[in-house]
Write an enzyme that holds these catalytic residues in place. Structure first.
Site, short mmCIF file in Angstrom:
data_model
loop_
_atom_site.label_atom_id
_atom_site.label_comp_id
_atom_site.label_asym_id
_atom_site.label_seq_id
_atom_site.Cartn_x
_atom_site.Cartn_y
_atom_site.Cartn_z
N VAL A 189 7.34 -2.14 7.22
CA VAL A 189 7.24 -0.68 7.23
C VAL A 189 7.92 -0.12 5.98
CG1 VAL A 189 7.79 1.44 8.47
CG2 VAL A 189 7.19 -0.64 9.74
N LYS A 190 7.13 0.64 5.22
CA LYS A 190 7.64 1.20 3.96
C LYS A 190 8.20 2.59 4.25
CE LYS A 190 5.76 0.99 -0.70
NZ LYS A 190 4.50 1.20 -1.41
N VAL A 191 9.46 2.77 3.88
CA VAL A 191 10.18 4.00 4.21
C VAL A 191 10.77 4.58 2.92
CG1 VAL A 191 12.10 4.95 5.56
CG2 VAL A 191 10.81 3.00 6.45
N ALA A 211 3.22 -1.04 4.80
CA ALA A 211 2.49 0.13 5.31
C ALA A 211 3.47 1.30 5.31
CB ALA A 211 2.01 -0.15 6.73
N THR A 237 0.88 -1.17 0.00
CA THR A 237 0.00 0.00 0.00
C THR A 237 0.92 1.23 0.00
OG1 THR A 237 -0.10 0.29 2.41
CG2 THR A 237 -1.68 -1.25 1.43
#
Ligand code: E4P
Length: 217
Positions: free
Chosen positions: A82-84, A56, A27
């Site tokens: 965790v998307k960074v 996310a 996402t």
């Protein structure tokens, strides 16, 4: 190559899970904006549908903000990644998440050097944006090819996730380039399923079958 669905739409995710080809979900804030509601609730629902990684994305641009948002996502379910975004702050956050055992997906990668740095910082997934590079007349798939080669040559642990996929040919090219994952919108997965000759063949087989059935025995 694993197939992730690039969406925040719950019904789309359920559909692809039923097809048996759903390995995970990505996402981002733009995809979530199309759905609305609470991002946490949407993520929890997605994590109930798939046991695969669910990305996310943080929106904070400072390290402490990224850490705060990412830790909150990681508490929602064990398969959250965790998307960074790639940046100096993003690299620092990725390194800190790695120390805490939180998996990350480094996003907005447009060069193999960015991907190399993210891998060294400890990102589990590297997301080169193929379509957005093609949009500016560059060869997006070349970043995928170079990153896969770097990872194999130097035995790095990250996986290459081909993102910003615009058409079925991108999926084929990503698989042939050795990408570990492609994240694909539902529209493109449907284009991959259908072929005019397949659809025509199904209709013809049914017609021929029905013609025989109607003949008196
Ligand atoms: C997925 O991780 C990316 O956010 C997504 O593939 C970007 O795609 P777009 O370039 O079509 O927005």
């Amino acid at each position: 190559m694993k197939i992730f669905l690039d969406t925040a739409e719950i019904e789309e995710i359920r559909t692809v899970a039923r097809w048996g080809v759903l390995d995970g979900v990505t996402t981002n804030p733009s995809l979530f904006a199309k759905v609305g509601g609470s991002y946490d609730d949407v993520l929890k629902q997605i994590c109930e549908i798939t046991r695969g990684p669910v990305s996310a994305e943080v929106v904070a641009e400072d390290v402490e903000g990224m850490l705060r948002e990412g830790r909150q996502f990681a508490r929602l379910a064990s398969n959250i990644v965790v998307k960074v975004p790639m940046s100096e702050q993003g690299l620092e956050a990725i390194a800190r998440f790695a120390q805490e055992g939180i998996k990350t997906n480094c996003t907005l990668i447009f060069s193999s050097n960015q991907g190399l740095l993210a891998a060294r910082a400890g990102a589990s997934l590297l997301s080169p944006f193929v379509g957005r590079l093609d949009d500016i007349s560059e060869d997006g798939m070349n970043v995928v090819r170079e990153l896969v080669a770097m990872i194999e040559t130097h035995d790095l642990k990250s996986e290459v996730l081909a993102a910003s996929i615009r058409h079925p040919r991108h999926v084929t090219q990503a698989a042939l380039a050795g990408a570990h994952i492609a994240t694909v919108p539902l529209k493109i997965l449907r284009q991959m399923i259908h072929h005019p000759l397949t659809d025509k063949g199904i209709v013809q087989f049914r017609k021929d079958w029905e013609a025989v059935e109607k003949q008196p025995s």
